[in-house]
Design an enzyme around this catalytic site. Structure first.
Site, mmCIF file in Angstrom:
data_model
loop_
_atom_site.group_PDB
_atom_site.id
_atom_site.type_symbol
_atom_site.label_atom_id
_atom_site.label_comp_id
_atom_site.label_asym_id
_atom_site.label_seq_id
_atom_site.Cartn_x
_atom_site.Cartn_y
_atom_site.Cartn_z
ATOM 1 N N CYS A 1 -6.975 0.023 -10.494
ATOM 2 C CA CYS A 1 -6.104 -0.881 -11.254
ATOM 3 C C CYS A 1 -6.911 -1.901 -12.064
ATOM 4 O O CYS A 1 -8.057 -2.214 -11.737
ATOM 5 C CB CYS A 1 -5.094 -1.573 -10.343
ATOM 6 S SG CYS A 1 -5.711 -3.015 -9.503
ATOM 7 N N SER B 1 -9.796 -3.816 1.363
ATOM 8 C CA SER B 1 -10.715 -2.936 0.637
ATOM 9 C C SER B 1 -11.253 -3.587 -0.629
ATOM 10 O O SER B 1 -12.458 -3.561 -0.891
ATOM 11 C CB SER B 1 -10.013 -1.625 0.279
ATOM 12 O OG SER B 1 -10.808 -0.849 -0.581
ATOM 13 N N GLU C 1 -3.013 3.051 1.919
ATOM 14 C CA GLU C 1 -2.735 3.539 0.558
ATOM 15 C C GLU C 1 -3.118 5.010 0.421
ATOM 16 O O GLU C 1 -2.375 5.817 -0.141
ATOM 17 C CB GLU C 1 -3.508 2.707 -0.476
ATOM 18 C CG GLU C 1 -3.335 3.210 -1.906
ATOM 19 C CD GLU C 1 -4.311 2.582 -2.897
ATOM 20 O OE1 GLU C 1 -4.694 3.274 -3.855
ATOM 21 O OE2 GLU C 1 -4.682 1.399 -2.713
ATOM 22 N N CYS D 1 3.109 -1.490 -4.521
ATOM 23 C CA CYS D 1 2.561 -1.865 -5.827
ATOM 24 C C CYS D 1 2.764 -0.707 -6.809
ATOM 25 O O CYS D 1 2.450 0.441 -6.478
ATOM 26 C CB CYS D 1 1.066 -2.176 -5.690
ATOM 27 S SG CYS D 1 0.255 -2.450 -7.279
ATOM 28 N N HIS E 1 0.813 -1.223 0.000
ATOM 29 C CA HIS E 1 0.000 0.000 0.000
ATOM 30 C C HIS E 1 0.843 1.268 0.000
ATOM 31 O O HIS E 1 0.302 2.369 -0.066
ATOM 32 C CB HIS E 1 -0.920 0.012 1.226
ATOM 33 C CG HIS E 1 -1.613 -1.286 1.465
ATOM 34 N ND1 HIS E 1 -1.171 -2.217 2.394
ATOM 35 C CD2 HIS E 1 -2.703 -1.831 0.876
ATOM 36 C CE1 HIS E 1 -1.966 -3.264 2.372
ATOM 37 N NE2 HIS E 1 -2.893 -3.067 1.463
#
EC number: 1.17.7.4
Length: 279
Positions: free
Chosen positions: A186, A215, A122, A92, A70
């Site tokens: 994404c 999430s 995140e 990521c 995150h």
């Protein structure tokens, strides 16, 4: 009863990458949970001695620190760099993207509207890269009392629902002179959501597998529940109950982006045993 897996489910690119990084970093410590799946976190600890620290303040004599998928706040990264520790970045790449967008757009004078959960790591990380105001929202109605500036850039938490993101964008387009839109949801999230939407429209019971604090798993569950009322969110096979599947013909299964294949397989095996005994 037939069991059918969604066409797209489970581990995404970013999670696979982070797991590989952790497995190659024995005796390291992650700053926060590497991914939102307690079973996989336990496996990494037991097999590779990769420990989880709550935050940077818990770093003592550790030699290696892993940044979670995150990401980390800009201040947190600076703090890490000031310490005598090897930094291993498992953020990521799809999370790094909104960090870069927010930093660039805010430096050009744009205030930021961020579709996301303000307490999610995140979101905290991405917010920290802005030099302007950031409005973190879950619904466009939260902007009704905000005096909106003339220039806004819009981004999303990578795991949110595209339908809601487009509603927020539409709201802003009608009220703000200049809106720059960046779809930072994404591809894996979009594909998993579309697959669960298709399957839950046909199934009469759905099982969504993943961490309760994940999430993207929560979004899959909400989509499924909307189309198939008998939808259940579980972390492991131990939560399955026989009564969920009585008189059902098609059980659909999906899993969050941080749910490992071995956990999914355990659920399928238990489900087959349960329903076989009942028949």
């Amino acid at each position: 009863m037939k069991i059918e897996l969604a066409k797209s489910y489970g581990f995404c690119f970013g999670v696979k990458r982070a797991i590989k990084i952790a497995e190659n970093s024995k005796n390291a410590s992650t700053i926060g949970e590497l991914i939102h799946n307690s079973l996989e976190i336990d496996r990494l600890k037991n097999n590779f001695n990769v420990k989880t620290l709550k935050d940077i303040s818990e770093l003592k004599n550790e030699k290696k620190a892993i940044i979670r998928t995150h990401g980390i706040t800009k201040e947190g990264l600076a703090n890490l760099k000031s310490r005598d520790v090897e930094i291993i970045d498992a953020t990521c790449p799809f999370v790094t993207k909104p960090q870069q967008i927010v930093e660039k757009m805010s430096s050009e004078g744009y205030e930021i509207v961020f579709f996301g959960d303000i307490n999610h790591p995140e979101v905290k990380g991405v917010m920290s890269y802005s030099s302007k105001n950031v409005y973190v929202i879950l619904d466009e109605s939260e902007l009704e009392t905000v005096k909106l500036p003339s220039k806004i850039a819009v981004v999303s938490q990578t795991t949110k629902k595209i339908e809601k993101f487009t509603k927020i964008v539409s709201y802003l387009m009608q009220r703000v002179k200049e809106v720059r839109v960046f779809n930072t949801i994404c591809n894996a999230t979009l594909e998993n959501q579309e697959a669960v939407r298709e399957l839950s429209s046909r199934a009469d019971v759905m099982v969504i597998i993943g961490g309760k604090n994940s999430s993207n798993t929560k979004q899959l569950y909400l989509i499924s529940k909307n189309l198939c009322p008998d939808s259940y969110l579980i972390e492991s096979e131990n939560e399955l109950e026989l009564k969920w599947f009585q008189n059902k013909k098609l059980c659909g299964i999906s899993a969050g982006a941080s749910t490992p294949e071995w956990v999914i397989q355990n659920v399928i095996n238990k489900l087959e045993n349960l329903t076989h005994k009942d028949s």
